[in-house]
Write a protein that holds these residues in place. Sequence first.
Motif, PDB file in Angstrom:
ATOM      1  N   LYS A   8      68.496  55.420  90.459  1.00 35.52           N
ATOM      2  CA  LYS A   8      69.915  55.169  90.175  1.00 35.52           C
ATOM      3  C   LYS A   8      70.020  54.336  88.890  1.00 35.52           C
ATOM      4  O   LYS A   8      70.413  53.173  88.912  1.00 35.52           O
ATOM      5  CB  LYS A   8      70.579  54.493  91.370  1.00 35.52           C
ATOM      6  CG  LYS A   8      70.641  55.397  92.608  1.00 35.52           C
ATOM      7  CD  LYS A   8      71.370  54.750  93.756  1.00 35.52           C
ATOM      8  CE  LYS A   8      70.557  53.679  94.429  1.00 35.52           C
ATOM      9  NZ  LYS A   8      71.170  53.204  95.694  1.00 35.52           N
ATOM     10  N   THR A   9      69.703  54.970  87.784  1.00 39.23           N
ATOM     11  CA  THR A   9      69.556  54.239  86.531  1.00 39.23           C
ATOM     12  C   THR A   9      70.869  53.744  85.946  1.00 39.23           C
ATOM     13  O   THR A   9      70.875  52.819  85.136  1.00 39.23           O
ATOM     14  CB  THR A   9      68.854  55.122  85.489  1.00 39.23           C
ATOM     15  OG1 THR A   9      69.581  56.350  85.360  1.00 39.23           O
ATOM     16  CG2 THR A   9      67.432  55.420  85.910  1.00 39.23           C
ATOM     17  N   SER A  10      71.995  54.349  86.298  1.00 40.70           N
ATOM     18  CA  SER A  10      73.263  53.913  85.702  1.00 40.70           C
ATOM     19  C   SER A  10      73.922  52.791  86.490  1.00 40.70           C
ATOM     20  O   SER A  10      74.990  52.315  86.115  1.00 40.70           O
ATOM     21  CB  SER A  10      74.236  55.092  85.593  1.00 40.70           C
ATOM     22  OG  SER A  10      74.606  55.569  86.873  1.00 40.70           O
ATOM     23  N   ARG A  11      73.304  52.365  87.572  1.00 44.12           N
ATOM     24  CA  ARG A  11      73.858  51.257  88.367  1.00 44.12           C
ATOM     25  C   ARG A  11      73.336  49.952  87.785  1.00 44.12           C
ATOM     26  O   ARG A  11      72.131  49.680  87.817  1.00 44.12           O
ATOM     27  CB  ARG A  11      73.468  51.402  89.822  1.00 44.12           C
ATOM     28  CG  ARG A  11      74.085  50.360  90.721  1.00 44.12           C
ATOM     29  CD  ARG A  11      74.214  50.870  92.146  1.00 44.12           C
ATOM     30  NE  ARG A  11      75.232  51.914  92.271  1.00 44.12           N
ATOM     31  CZ  ARG A  11      75.510  52.544  93.417  1.00 44.12           C
ATOM     32  NH1 ARG A  11      74.849  52.240  94.510  1.00 44.12           N
ATOM     33  NH2 ARG A  11      76.444  53.476  93.452  1.00 44.12           N
ATOM     34  N   GLN A  12      74.221  49.162  87.234  1.00 42.43           N
ATOM     35  CA  GLN A  12      73.836  47.976  86.482  1.00 42.43           C
ATOM     36  C   GLN A  12      73.643  46.765  87.395  1.00 42.43           C
ATOM     37  O   GLN A  12      74.483  45.885  87.500  1.00 42.43           O
ATOM     38  CB  GLN A  12      74.890  47.671  85.421  1.00 42.43           C
ATOM     39  CG  GLN A  12      75.046  48.770  84.387  1.00 42.43           C
ATOM     40  CD  GLN A  12      73.779  48.975  83.593  1.00 42.43           C
ATOM     41  OE1 GLN A  12      73.245  48.037  83.022  1.00 42.43           O
ATOM     42  NE2 GLN A  12      73.272  50.188  83.554  1.00 42.43           N
ATOM     43  N   ARG A  13      72.525  46.742  88.065  1.00 38.82           N
ATOM     44  CA  ARG A  13      72.150  45.557  88.840  1.00 38.82           C
ATOM     45  C   ARG A  13      70.636  45.548  88.956  1.00 38.82           C
ATOM     46  O   ARG A  13      69.963  46.555  88.705  1.00 38.82           O
ATOM     47  CB  ARG A  13      72.770  45.585  90.242  1.00 38.82           C
ATOM     48  CG  ARG A  13      72.338  46.751  91.104  1.00 38.82           C
ATOM     49  CD  ARG A  13      72.777  46.530  92.546  1.00 38.82           C
ATOM     50  NE  ARG A  13      72.413  47.641  93.402  1.00 38.82           N
ATOM     51  CZ  ARG A  13      71.200  47.865  93.882  1.00 38.82           C
ATOM     52  NH1 ARG A  13      70.211  47.063  93.542  1.00 38.82           N
ATOM     53  NH2 ARG A  13      70.950  48.889  94.666  1.00 38.82           N
ATOM     54  N   ALA A  14      70.090  44.407  89.328  1.00 37.75           N
ATOM     55  CA  ALA A  14      68.645  44.304  89.460  1.00 37.75           C
ATOM     56  C   ALA A  14      68.165  45.204  90.591  1.00 37.75           C
ATOM     57  O   ALA A  14      68.812  45.301  91.631  1.00 37.75           O
ATOM     58  CB  ALA A  14      68.246  42.856  89.741  1.00 37.75           C
ATOM     59  N   PRO A  15      67.030  45.895  90.413  1.00 38.19           N
ATOM     60  CA  PRO A  15      66.525  46.770  91.473  1.00 38.19           C
ATOM     61  C   PRO A  15      66.019  45.970  92.661  1.00 38.19           C
ATOM     62  O   PRO A  15      65.812  44.756  92.591  1.00 38.19           O
ATOM     63  CB  PRO A  15      65.382  47.519  90.786  1.00 38.19           C
ATOM     64  CG  PRO A  15      64.928  46.602  89.693  1.00 38.19           C
ATOM     65  CD  PRO A  15      66.164  45.894  89.225  1.00 38.19           C
ATOM     66  N   GLY A  24      76.417  58.601  85.531  1.00 33.63           N
ATOM     67  CA  GLY A  24      76.510  59.492  86.680  1.00 33.63           C
ATOM     68  C   GLY A  24      75.291  59.478  87.565  1.00 33.63           C
ATOM     69  O   GLY A  24      75.093  60.386  88.372  1.00 33.63           O
ATOM     70  N   ARG A  25      74.467  58.435  87.441  1.00 33.07           N
ATOM     71  CA  ARG A  25      73.276  58.314  88.286  1.00 33.07           C
ATOM     72  C   ARG A  25      73.331  56.987  89.043  1.00 33.07           C
ATOM     73  O   ARG A  25      72.619  56.054  88.657  1.00 33.07           O
ATOM     74  CB  ARG A  25      72.007  58.368  87.431  1.00 33.07           C
ATOM     75  CG  ARG A  25      71.838  59.640  86.626  1.00 33.07           C
ATOM     76  CD  ARG A  25      70.600  59.573  85.757  1.00 33.07           C
ATOM     77  NE  ARG A  25      69.393  59.286  86.514  1.00 33.07           N
ATOM     78  CZ  ARG A  25      68.619  60.212  87.076  1.00 33.07           C
ATOM     79  NH1 ARG A  25      68.921  61.479  86.953  1.00 33.07           N
ATOM     80  NH2 ARG A  25      67.544  59.876  87.754  1.00 33.07           N
ATOM     81  N   PRO A  26      74.145  56.829  90.046  1.00 28.07           N
ATOM     82  CA  PRO A  26      74.941  57.859  90.726  1.00 28.07           C
ATOM     83  C   PRO A  26      76.429  57.840  90.360  1.00 28.07           C
ATOM     84  O   PRO A  26      77.182  58.647  90.859  1.00 28.07           O
ATOM     85  CB  PRO A  26      74.775  57.468  92.188  1.00 28.07           C
ATOM     86  CG  PRO A  26      74.746  55.968  92.140  1.00 28.07           C
ATOM     87  CD  PRO A  26      74.045  55.601  90.864  1.00 28.07           C
TER      88      PRO A  26
END
Length: 933
Positions: free
Chosen positions: A490-497, A859-861
Amino acid sequence: MSSVPSFPEFFAACHRGRSPFPWQRRLAERVVAGVWPEAVAIPTGLGKTACIDIAVWALAAQATKARIERKAATRIWYVVNRRLLVDVAFEHGKKLARWLADPERLREDWPDASGRHVEALALVGEALRGIAAFGREGVPLHVARLRGAAELGVRAPDPSQPSLIFATVPMFASRWLFRGYGTSVSMRPVDAALAGIDSLVLLDEAHLARPLVRLRRQVEECDPGQPGLLLPEPRRYPRFVSLTATGEPVEDTFGLSEEDLAHPVVTRRLEASKPTTLVPSSTKDLVADLADAAISVLGRSQQPTSCVVFVNTPRRAREVYGRIQRDLARRELNVSMLLLTGRMREREAARVRNTLLDPTRGCPSGRDRARARQEHLLVVATQTLEVGADLDFDHLVTESAGVRALVQRLGRLNRLGDAEAATATIVHAQDAESWPVYGDEPSVVWKRLSDVEGDLDLGPGGVTEVLGEPSDAPPPAGELLRCHLWDWAKTSRQRAPLADPELFFSGFDDDVARVSVVWRAYVPHSGDQLLPTLSGDEAIEIPIGEVRKVLGERNTDTVTRLGPDRVSVEAVPVSRLHPGDQVILPVSFGGYDRFGWNPEATDRVADLSMLRFGLVLTEPVCEALFSPQDAAELSDSLEWFRVEGFPDEELEDIEAKRSEALIRLADAIANSSPPDSWSEAERTEWREWRDALVTRIAGNGLKAVEQVGSVFAVTVRLARTRQPRIVADVLDALSFTDDPQSLDGHHELVSSTARRIAERLSFPTQVIDPVARAGALHDLGKLDPRFQRWLDPAGESDVPRAKSSTARASLEATRIRSGWPRGGRHELLSARLVAAATGRHDMDADLIIHLVGSHHGHGRPDFKVVDDPYPTPIRADVSGVEVQVDGAVSVPDWTQPARFRKLCETYGYWGLALLESVVRQADHLASGAGGVV
């Protein structure tokens, strides 16, 4: 097309007429007929790096097969956990690429090359061109290096391009796991596809990367989809091949045969004598005893000779180097000394590497030993030199270590078996209970060596029997779960993994979790643009724990690092540094000397970035460039190059003041000189840069100065320098090029380009068609009237535009006037239009919508949304269907996360990323932005 030459013919062309060893020939025959073995276990000194040549040749040999039958991967990764070895192998890769692109250039490096050798390279190059979608117009083999920062040309122009990439383990593995170090957030899916599917991974010295070897099986088990819907076996996942003489035993291992053992050259190398002396020591005396052993070796030699001293830590390497220097000052020995720790920038590392590989001053394998040296060569090194380096010393002194390390270190001694009086010395601290990296294994090894009766010889033929089996355990690493992989994808979600990928491919040891460090004279404020972009040539990789410690000792609470867009910087607390971060230190911080990272060094560090950019007109830059007196005199002049803050009464004559200041600055530049420590070649490069700056200022006056972000700069572009094209999503910069394009024309070009790439990759027809349709629809959102006003502020075009020639300096002003919201995503509107036209939810429709919406990495996600107080409706003809949708870029697409998950479960994480890459890189090619980073 003529058939590809046999492997021996190709090998001879690449290696000055030499024939391959029997094992190299047999491996090539096996690979071209089937698949690679799981491991290639060949003793050191017998040419394992020829696997690179085998991989390239096998790919070319399969080029004429039906694409669905080709088993050879399009991309060949050479991965090794030693940066120096990446650099050395990269030099061979560059030569190979140059010869394949223009076979006649072989004669420049080898004047005795015959027409047959040139023809062999020509045939292989032509075959590789036939694989790529645009290969016949470009190069046969794309060659790149990854080792710490953004580099121009690292990424292949499209996924069908045969490529050879040299990388360290973190640079490869982070890309594979959708968290590419040195990659912008938006480009992570593309880099994941280029690493994680249709790739061969030659993992050299795999014993240094055992967590990565273990991880590959876990990754395949956690991928929910079926990449086989796109590519044939075995191109669906990366094929890992371990190359090591000291690796873990596996079932499918390729080794030497009786034919190899009967080969005279192999026999001579395996029977090379390495008589070994054991020297007991203590922790207190270890440095002195290592130094004494090395000096004694040189003192006993009747002729100038070469000796390498291996130690286990960078700190001890510096201590031993300093002790030897002091002791040699009291001896009448003519000695050239080098220190190599692996924590050096490319400029300094290249200088050391060139010396080591010089046939007269250094000790490359195969040199003419009959040629007398002018002086002794003594090299103090850490593990960075113990594997892969094709060096052949006359003598070796080493601190005790584990089995694998000793075998590798001994591989640098009498490597080819032609040294007449080679010696090895092992120094062991008997009171030590544990050793960094090796635990208690050195004590076990020391006892085995001490128990040997009679003379001790650790030649390759018997070294394994004497040292015994390795007892070192791989570093503890994380257990990969499905949730980890889903989170990273989910690369477009801007938070720490949920978890850092480094914990899984390197382990929990702070020594393997690293950050890249560079030094700059101009360190911008948080949020400002870094000038110029980072380059791997100026970066070094340091364990993150050590960086935190050094910063803490200097009372540094915050540090500047490159932001996720790879353009701007951000200031963060030292505690928030993560593996893979790129840290920018001011040159005044110190911490570096001519031999690399040195936390105790306080002298100003040379800023290498200026040579490929120009001059940022700020006081810290001038302090780094000029003498203290000149810098102080210029400080008043630099005040006139502030961006703002001038009193109203000064605004009228500010241009005149700036012109006067620029003249004074040009005079100072003309009288400047490079650092005394630089080589003559480096000093020549400096002078070219200095003269280019002065010429530009003299010829253009104030026109030579441009505002870049919050500062002014004089930029120069020397003939040999190139810059990465870094694209910030917030600017939607791919829409602004030097060549305006109509929307219909751009759609048609991207569609045909994507189709051609997909066909060359051997995608099935039922996938190729949706990919091409996505290319034909991807920029529909630009039909928003506001976006069109942004692209065409003067209203000059009669048709909708996809690209604009608006000057970048005017982008923000024209955006504001157009009414387009800052940061708005036009691809969100494109996906909305396509969804309205399809009106159904079958797999083709979902794939097209996703590929359209994700063509800038979103769009990811989900898609980024921004405030949009004045949206306008958008009308479009979508494949013959007239639709109208709301143009608000503030409204999320609530169906996208489920669509993204569904497609991942269908094609797999890397399969979907590859589909995205085809469309996205087709867009880059059509936009003239193939070098985008």
